[in-house]
Design an enzyme around this catalytic site. Sequence first.
Site, PDB file in Angstrom:
ATOM      1  CD  GLU A 183      -2.725  -1.335   2.432  1.00 40.45           C
ATOM      2  OE1 GLU A 183      -3.960  -1.465   2.402  1.00 40.45           O
ATOM      3  OE2 GLU A 183      -2.057  -1.396   3.483  1.00 40.45           O
ATOM      4  CD  GLU A 231      -3.119  -6.525   4.195  1.00 40.98           C
ATOM      5  OE1 GLU A 231      -2.586  -5.408   4.121  1.00 40.98           O
ATOM      6  OE2 GLU A 231      -3.216  -7.298   3.210  1.00 40.98           O
TER       7      GLU A 231
END
Length: 259
Positions: A114, A134
């Site tokens: 990210e 995640e």
Amino acid sequence: MPDPRLTLSRQGQVAIVTIDRPDKLNALDLAMLEALDGAIAGIERDRTVLAAVLVGTGKAFSAGGDIAAWAAMPPAGFGFDWVRFGHRVFSRIAELRVPVIAALNGHALGGGLELAACADIRIAETQARLGLPETGLGMVPGWSGTQRLVHRFGAQIVRRMALGGEIFSAAEALPLGLVDQVVDTGAAPDAALAYAQRVAARGPAAVQVAKLMLASATGESGGTAVETLASMLVAKTGDLGEGVAAFGEKRAPAFKGEW
């Protein structure tokens, strides 16, 4: 407060932000996010900086958010103090006045990917791996993995990473657009600096306006790019000077519509 695990340096007109926590694969905690926020704010204010490089030390670009930093947070604290703050910091990077080049010297996973996605250009070393793991931890991408990454790389690629847990090699990431160039091990920092210097050699105003235009075209700016460009244009007109003067002199302005 300064954090020795995140440093800001200069190479000519290029600012270099280095994440230096190799023992934790450059995982980010709150103090590091705050230091990153401060470094980016400093670059934004310094008009002598024309490009920026993001790089990590050791074997990874960044393994993302440090689990130890957020795992024990209550839900409200996790949402506001961790996720929302991280969003603000990463958005500041993505919207930085000058182009940002990420040197992926190693893995960019979860929050690390990210972070890399905030850059305008990504140069990865051949051993780098990229993904959003995640959901394997019962968590979702929280620093714009399902938002900015979709804008920049497409929803299907993000589905494969976020839903299927796919991890891409640098060679696999290149045709998917996740990275823009693949170089040999150890070569990413120099390659990113060279690209940043290439950017810095071009017309600064044109480059910075082009970045704003691209942000508007991709729908990432939320209107910020349009208002920034419009304000810059209006600031060049004689009407602005007349309006400010009239306000100070407490009189009606005599606008001429000069461009």
